[in-house]
Design a protein around this motif. Structure first.
Motif, PDB file in Angstrom:
ATOM      1  N   LYS A  75      -4.233  -2.205   4.075  1.00  0.00           N
ATOM      2  CA  LYS A  75      -5.225  -2.901   3.249  1.00  0.00           C
ATOM      3  C   LYS A  75      -5.079  -2.336   1.854  1.00  0.00           C
ATOM      4  N   GLY A  76      -4.422  -3.088   0.991  1.00  0.00           N
ATOM      5  CA  GLY A  76      -4.046  -2.520  -0.283  1.00  0.00           C
ATOM      6  C   GLY A  76      -4.475  -3.304  -1.496  1.00  0.00           C
ATOM      7  N   LEU A  77      -4.187  -2.694  -2.630  1.00  0.00           N
ATOM      8  CA  LEU A  77      -4.386  -3.348  -3.913  1.00  0.00           C
ATOM      9  C   LEU A  77      -3.133  -3.164  -4.739  1.00  0.00           C
ATOM     10  N   TYR A  78      -3.044  -3.945  -5.812  1.00  0.00           N
ATOM     11  CA  TYR A  78      -1.855  -3.952  -6.661  1.00  0.00           C
ATOM     12  C   TYR A  78      -2.217  -3.403  -8.029  1.00  0.00           C
ATOM     13  N   MET A  79      -1.401  -2.461  -8.521  1.00  0.00           N
ATOM     14  CA  MET A  79      -1.571  -1.920  -9.867  1.00  0.00           C
ATOM     15  C   MET A  79      -0.321  -2.225 -10.676  1.00  0.00           C
ATOM     16  N   THR A  80      -0.488  -2.943 -11.763  1.00  0.00           N
ATOM     17  CA  THR A  80       0.632  -3.101 -12.678  1.00  0.00           C
ATOM     18  C   THR A  80       0.926  -1.733 -13.290  1.00  0.00           C
ATOM     19  N   ALA A  81       2.072  -1.611 -13.916  1.00  0.00           N
ATOM     20  CA  ALA A  81       2.395  -0.358 -14.599  1.00  0.00           C
ATOM     21  C   ALA A  81       1.395  -0.092 -15.710  1.00  0.00           C
ATOM     22  N   CYS A  82       0.919  -1.158 -16.348  1.00  0.00           N
ATOM     23  CA  CYS A  82      -0.063  -0.984 -17.436  1.00  0.00           C
ATOM     24  C   CYS A  82      -1.361  -0.389 -16.895  1.00  0.00           C
ATOM     25  N   ASN A 118      -2.744  12.841  -1.472  1.00  0.00           N
ATOM     26  CA  ASN A 118      -3.778  13.794  -1.063  1.00  0.00           C
ATOM     27  C   ASN A 118      -5.027  13.095  -0.526  1.00  0.00           C
ATOM     28  N   LYS A 119      -5.228  11.849  -0.935  1.00  0.00           N
ATOM     29  CA  LYS A 119      -6.343  11.039  -0.410  1.00  0.00           C
ATOM     30  C   LYS A 119      -5.920  10.237   0.820  1.00  0.00           C
ATOM     31  N   GLY A 120      -4.665  10.398   1.238  1.00  0.00           N
ATOM     32  CA  GLY A 120      -4.157   9.661   2.394  1.00  0.00           C
ATOM     33  C   GLY A 120      -3.767   8.230   2.066  1.00  0.00           C
ATOM     34  N   VAL A 121      -3.549   7.936   0.791  1.00  0.00           N
ATOM     35  CA  VAL A 121      -3.217   6.573   0.367  1.00  0.00           C
ATOM     36  C   VAL A 121      -1.716   6.337   0.524  1.00  0.00           C
ATOM     37  N   TYR A 122      -1.368   5.223   1.122  1.00  0.00           N
ATOM     38  CA  TYR A 122       0.010   4.794   1.304  1.00  0.00           C
ATOM     39  C   TYR A 122       0.460   4.115   0.015  1.00  0.00           C
ATOM     40  N   VAL A 123       1.528   4.612  -0.601  1.00  0.00           N
ATOM     41  CA  VAL A 123       1.992   4.100  -1.893  1.00  0.00           C
ATOM     42  C   VAL A 123       3.263   3.270  -1.691  1.00  0.00           C
ATOM     43  N   ILE A 124       3.263   2.086  -2.271  1.00  0.00           N
ATOM     44  CA  ILE A 124       4.393   1.173  -2.203  1.00  0.00           C
ATOM     45  C   ILE A 124       4.887   0.940  -3.631  1.00  0.00           C
ATOM     46  N   GLY A 125       6.155   1.198  -3.885  1.00  0.00           N
ATOM     47  CA  GLY A 125       6.738   0.940  -5.202  1.00  0.00           C
ATOM     48  C   GLY A 125       7.326  -0.457  -5.238  1.00  0.00           C
ATOM     49  N   ARG A 126       6.940  -1.244  -6.237  1.00  0.00           N
ATOM     50  CA  ARG A 126       7.410  -2.623  -6.365  1.00  0.00           C
ATOM     51  C   ARG A 126       8.530  -2.677  -7.399  1.00  0.00           C
ATOM     52  N   ILE A 127       9.683  -3.163  -6.969  1.00  0.00           N
ATOM     53  CA  ILE A 127      10.817  -3.355  -7.859  1.00  0.00           C
ATOM     54  C   ILE A 127      11.172  -4.838  -7.822  1.00  0.00           C
ATOM     55  N   THR A 128      10.903  -5.536  -8.924  1.00  0.00           N
ATOM     56  CA  THR A 128      11.282  -6.934  -9.014  1.00  0.00           C
ATOM     57  C   THR A 128      12.791  -6.998  -9.174  1.00  0.00           C
ATOM     58  N   ASN A 140      -6.483   1.276   1.839  1.00  0.00           N
ATOM     59  CA  ASN A 140      -5.719   2.472   2.196  1.00  0.00           C
ATOM     60  C   ASN A 140      -4.310   2.496   1.599  1.00  0.00           C
ATOM     61  N   SER A 141      -4.001   1.504   0.758  1.00  0.00           N
ATOM     62  CA  SER A 141      -2.656   1.376   0.222  1.00  0.00           C
ATOM     63  C   SER A 141      -2.689   0.856  -1.207  1.00  0.00           C
ATOM     64  N   VAL A 142      -1.616   1.132  -1.936  1.00  0.00           N
ATOM     65  CA  VAL A 142      -1.505   0.611  -3.295  1.00  0.00           C
ATOM     66  C   VAL A 142      -0.046   0.260  -3.576  1.00  0.00           C
ATOM     67  N   VAL A 143       0.139  -0.860  -4.272  1.00  0.00           N
ATOM     68  CA  VAL A 143       1.456  -1.275  -4.749  1.00  0.00           C
ATOM     69  C   VAL A 143       1.478  -0.999  -6.248  1.00  0.00           C
ATOM     70  N   ILE A 144       2.497  -0.271  -6.706  1.00  0.00           N
ATOM     71  CA  ILE A 144       2.627   0.070  -8.125  1.00  0.00           C
ATOM     72  C   ILE A 144       3.977  -0.440  -8.624  1.00  0.00           C
ATOM     73  N   ASP A 145       3.961  -1.100  -9.788  1.00  0.00           N
ATOM     74  CA  ASP A 145       5.202  -1.597 -10.384  1.00  0.00           C
ATOM     75  C   ASP A 145       6.114  -0.451 -10.801  1.00  0.00           C
ATOM     76  N   ILE A 146       7.343  -0.489 -10.310  1.00  0.00           N
ATOM     77  CA  ILE A 146       8.403   0.407 -10.766  1.00  0.00           C
ATOM     78  C   ILE A 146       9.239  -0.352 -11.802  1.00  0.00           C
TER      79      ILE A 146
END
Length: 189
Positions: A54-61, A126-136, A82-88
């Motif tokens: 269950k995630g959210l998306y963060m742009t690099a900005c 450290n918060k147990g968040v699953y991090v996903i790196g997004r590469i277009t 519990n998850s976040v997608v971050i732009d790489i």
């Protein structure tokens, strides 16, 4: 002719639906199409994939502004997220992470950057968040300008093709670009 195409599509879709294990593809990370694939550092820490994600998306900005990411980080504590997608690398071709690779570093001049990405990811882990790196991949106006010979071209005049938003793409068969993306993936990890 149309009837033949429709029958073929029905057979293909039916086969995939009822025999999905016949469509499984296995990949090896040892040698992908002759690329120089690097091994991931074994000291890299990973958080187990949550079930369900269950995630959210963060742009690099967004991820580059501490006050914005702090507000979003509260959601990990106060909700089921519990998850976040971050732009790489985003749709413009901008790479948002620091890199030592000189081929990638040329692409870090414009757009938003996350200079403290390692610390930010550590705080998320450290918060147990699953991090996903997004590469277009392939939609890359930056790389198209740098290497126009690898860009998708218009058949009518050979100029670089652009979509309705004015964005250009790299030809999917361009092996030098495969290496570029492989290197970026390694840097991101």
């Amino acid at each position: 002719m149309i009837a033949v195409i429709i029958v073929a599509l029905v057979v293909l879709i039916g086969s995939y639906t009822f025999l999905p294990n016949k469509f499984v593809i296995h990949y090896s990370a040892d040698n992908v199409a002759g690329l120089d694939v690097k091994r991931v550092d074994s000291s890299v820490i990973h958080v187990k994939t949550p079930d369900p994600v269950k995630g959210l998306y963060m742009t690099a900005c967004t991820a580059s502004v501490p006050s914005l990411r702090a507000k979003l980080s509260e959601l990990f504590v106060n909700t089921e997220i519990n998850s976040v997608v971050i732009d790489i690398k985003d749709y413009s071709g901008t790479i948002s992470i620091p890199t030592e690779n000189k081929e990638l570093r040329t692409n870090t001049k414009a757009g938003c950057h996350i200079p403290d990405i390692k610390d930010f990811i550590t705080s998320l882990h450290n918060k147990g968040v699953y991090v996903i790196g997004r590469i277009t991949v392939f939609q890359d106006p930056y790389y198209s300008k740098l290497h126009p010979e690898l860009a998708v071209k218009r058949a009518s005049d050979g100029a670089i093709w652009k979509d309705h938003k004015g964005l250009s793409f790299i030809d999917v068969s361009a092996k030098p670009y495969w290496q570029y993306i492989s290197d970026l993936g390694h840097e991101a990890v």
